[in-house]
Design a protein around this motif. Structure first.
Motif, PDB file in Angstrom:
ATOM      1  N   PRO A   1       0.788  -1.236   0.000  1.00 24.17           N
ATOM      2  CA  PRO A   1       0.000   0.000   0.000  1.00 24.17           C
ATOM      3  C   PRO A   1       0.815   1.278   0.000  1.00 24.17           C
ATOM      4  O   PRO A   1       0.289   2.349  -0.294  1.00 24.17           O
TER       5      PRO A   1
ATOM      6  N   GLN B   1     -10.193   2.638   0.166  1.00 28.71           N
ATOM      7  CA  GLN B   1      -8.933   2.553   0.899  1.00 28.71           C
ATOM      8  C   GLN B   1      -9.116   2.087   2.338  1.00 28.71           C
ATOM      9  O   GLN B   1      -8.286   1.347   2.867  1.00 28.71           O
TER      10      GLN B   1
ATOM     11  N   ALA C   1      -7.406  -1.359   3.651  1.00 32.07           N
ATOM     12  CA  ALA C   1      -6.489  -1.357   4.789  1.00 32.07           C
ATOM     13  C   ALA C   1      -6.921  -2.366   5.855  1.00 32.07           C
ATOM     14  O   ALA C   1      -6.080  -3.079   6.414  1.00 32.07           O
TER      15      ALA C   1
ATOM     16  N   LEU D   1      -1.095   2.559   5.416  1.00 30.67           N
ATOM     17  CA  LEU D   1      -2.223   1.897   6.071  1.00 30.67           C
ATOM     18  C   LEU D   1      -2.833   2.783   7.152  1.00 30.67           C
ATOM     19  O   LEU D   1      -4.061   2.817   7.321  1.00 30.67           O
TER      20      LEU D   1
END
Length: 217
Positions: A174, A184, A188, A210
């Motif tokens: 990421p 996102q 994560a 993250l």
């Protein structure tokens, strides 16, 4: 190595369970697979406990080191690819009990709507959220063959996606590659869930990314 997916022209042909609140509904282009507040809280706690390390050099990596591709490790009679297609597609048509022949996918990485047909199966691919080659560089090279095979076929680490962003993502973490902004947070949570489940380290850049993604939750 990889860029923001939102720049891709869309005309080109874990232990934690993620849930959608009854009061939430996805906006156009968003995935319905949104984590609940408890999942986000667990992911933030798990991320704080992940070991931060530098990547290894990747010497010796081969896909075959992660065992049989799409092995039926949950022993439900269907291979993992068809399991994931059946889970992630809508309007699924099957041949028999297992083989997914058709369906529709809203690609979580880009928001693009994909019509899946088995005759053009490469249009929808199964991504390893925590990539195999990256896992090898972050410590999986020292795992047993059995653990690597379980990791490669774990439903928590598998996601049906459009082939274009899957190729773009490749073996990036990421810190190098990002899905569309609206995904996102979910990405994560899934990534951290897998890393924590298998005690995989993350790079400092991946850890920072993250944290940013979880901040969007």
């Amino acid at each position: 190595m990889a860029g923001l997916l939102l720049a891709v022209p869309l005309t080109t042909g874990c232990e934690a369970t993620l849930g959608l609140s009854e009061t939430d509904s996805p906006a156009p282009g968003e995935s319905a697979d949104k984590p609940g507040s408890r999942d986000v809280k667990r992911a933030r706690a798990a991320l704080s406990g992940l070991r931060i390390a530098s990547e290894g050099d990747g010497d010796g990596y081969e896909r075959a080191k992660f065992g049989t591709r799409w092995k039926d490790i949950d022993r439900n009679g269907c291979d993992q690819r068809n399991d994931v297609l059946a889970r992630d597609l809508s309007d699924v048509g099957k041949r028999g009990d297992c083989v997914v022949m058709s369906g529709r996918l809203r690609d979580p990485y880009s928001g693009k709507e994909i019509t899946f047909a088995k005759k053009d199966a490469a249009e929808v691919q199964i991504d390893h959220i925590y990539p195999l080659a990256l896992a090898w560089r972050m410590g999986a090279s020292r795992w047993s063959d059995d653990k690597r095979e379980r990791f490669a076929n774990d439903h928590d680490n598998l996601l049906a996606v459009w082939g274009v962003p899957n190729r773009q993502k490749s073996d990036s973490g990421p810190g190098e590659w990002k899905p569309q902004k609206s995904y996102q947070c979910t990405y994560a949570v899934k990534y951290v869930t897998v890393a924590d489940k298998y005690s995989l380290a993350v790079t400092r850049d991946d850890h920072r990314a993250l944290q940013d993604f979880l901040g969007r939750c």
